[in-house]
Design a protein around this motif. Structure first.
Motif, mmCIF file in Angstrom:
data_model
loop_
_atom_site.group_PDB
_atom_site.id
_atom_site.type_symbol
_atom_site.label_atom_id
_atom_site.label_comp_id
_atom_site.label_asym_id
_atom_site.label_seq_id
_atom_site.Cartn_x
_atom_site.Cartn_y
_atom_site.Cartn_z
ATOM 1 N N VAL A 3 -86.903 27.890 -37.189
ATOM 2 C CA VAL A 3 -86.870 26.627 -38.214
ATOM 3 C C VAL A 3 -85.972 26.867 -39.269
ATOM 4 O O VAL A 3 -85.973 27.922 -39.886
ATOM 5 N N GLY A 44 -91.284 23.565 -43.341
ATOM 6 C CA GLY A 44 -90.776 24.409 -42.351
ATOM 7 C C GLY A 44 -92.057 25.055 -41.634
ATOM 8 O O GLY A 44 -92.044 25.356 -40.527
ATOM 9 N N LEU A 45 -92.826 25.530 -42.634
ATOM 10 C CA LEU A 45 -93.845 26.449 -41.983
ATOM 11 C C LEU A 45 -95.025 25.445 -41.212
ATOM 12 O O LEU A 45 -95.359 25.899 -40.317
ATOM 13 N N PRO A 86 -93.226 28.443 -37.296
ATOM 14 C CA PRO A 86 -92.230 29.201 -36.675
ATOM 15 C C PRO A 86 -92.647 30.606 -36.510
ATOM 16 O O PRO A 86 -93.700 31.203 -36.968
ATOM 17 N N LEU A 120 -88.000 31.941 -39.642
ATOM 18 C CA LEU A 120 -87.766 31.002 -40.723
ATOM 19 C C LEU A 120 -86.530 31.280 -41.238
ATOM 20 O O LEU A 120 -86.071 32.420 -41.863
ATOM 21 N N LEU A 175 -94.470 36.411 -39.135
ATOM 22 C CA LEU A 175 -93.402 35.562 -39.420
ATOM 23 C C LEU A 175 -91.966 36.422 -39.672
ATOM 24 O O LEU A 175 -92.013 37.180 -40.803
ATOM 25 N N ILE A 177 -88.048 36.168 -41.210
ATOM 26 C CA ILE A 177 -87.198 35.451 -42.072
ATOM 27 C C ILE A 177 -85.845 35.989 -42.192
ATOM 28 O O ILE A 177 -85.449 37.218 -42.359
#
Length: 243
Positions: free
Chosen positions: A82, A150-151, A155, A158, A188, A190
């Motif tokens: 995402v 986005g969250l 995802p 990210l 997650l 990133i």
């Protein structure tokens, strides 16, 4: 740590001109935060758009060991990639909650509702304004909404493009504090695009420095805890403006 994302010899060109990105390679481990730093025009956003499927590229993009280079953006979102673009790009005429619904549109209704409530718990500033049109939010609140949207898609990776852009220092700290909370509470991963080294170091594990569409240096956040090493990196890769 297994690599969730592997980018190998990625190149991006606009028309017949010089490439915006030239043979860039980096990896992102599961649950890790990797930063791409550089001045405007260094190629950071082009890399993010190529990884998210919004821009054609050459080279390889592997996600969970699968080559996703030929997949459209929507299919990459379904797999868990995402992108939160620079400038937020929220839908101002929709409410906060409606923007979050858009973020989770690929999820089943019950899961989407759960994700939205999670986002509103994480960002109480926008939870209080959930039924307000998004254009009425402050700049910091709009950035929280963009990240929250986005969250809402749940995802695995990210892609955050300049989340500190245009925000006052207090709001930057607030946004990055929430990102740190997300890190602590989930697996997650990133990829963070930034120009601000100081705020980036609060969150990331590894930093890649870009200039002219190429990676010109790499440091771990642990290395840059040393003030001398940090200043050397600024002088070598970012220039005085980043100090």
């Amino acid at each position: 740590m297994n690599n969730l994302l592997s980018v190998e010899n990625l190149s991006v060109a606009y028309g017949a001109g010089a490439p915006a990105v030239s043979r860039v390679s980096f990896a992102v481990g599961e649950g890790s935060v990797v930063a791409l730093l550089g001045a405007n025009g260094a190629g950071k956003s082009s890399i993010m758009k190529a990884v998210s499927g919004l821009m054609p590229s050459t080279g390889a993009v592997l996600f969970n060991d699968e080559d996703i280079g030929s997949l459209p953006a929507r299919a990459r979102v379904a797999k868990g990639i995402v992108y939160v673009p620079e400038g937020r790009e929220i839908v101002g005429e929709l409410t906060v909650r409606e923007n979050l619904v858009l973020g989770g549109y690929q999820k089943a209704a019950s899961e989407r509702k759960r994700r939205i409530e999670m986002v509103l718990d994480l960002f109480p500033e926008i939870a209080e304004k959930a039924d307000r049109q998004a254009w009425r939010l402050s700049g910091g609140e709009q950035q929280m909404l963009a990240i929250g949207r986005g969250l809402a898609a749940d995802p695995k990776l990210l892609l955050l493009d300049e989340p500190s852009l245009g925000l006052a220092p207090l709001l930057v700290r607030r946004v990055f504090d929430r990102l740190a909370t997300i890190r602590a509470e989930s697996e997650l991963a990133i990829v963070l695009v930034e120009q601000n080294l100081a705020v980036t170091m609060r969150l990331c594990d590894e930093l890649h420095f870009l200039r002219g569409g190429r990676i010109v240096g790499h440091r771990s956040a642990e290395e840059l805890k040393d003030e001398t090493a940090r200043q050397e990196a600024i002088d070598a890769y970012l220039g005085a403006a980043a100090a």
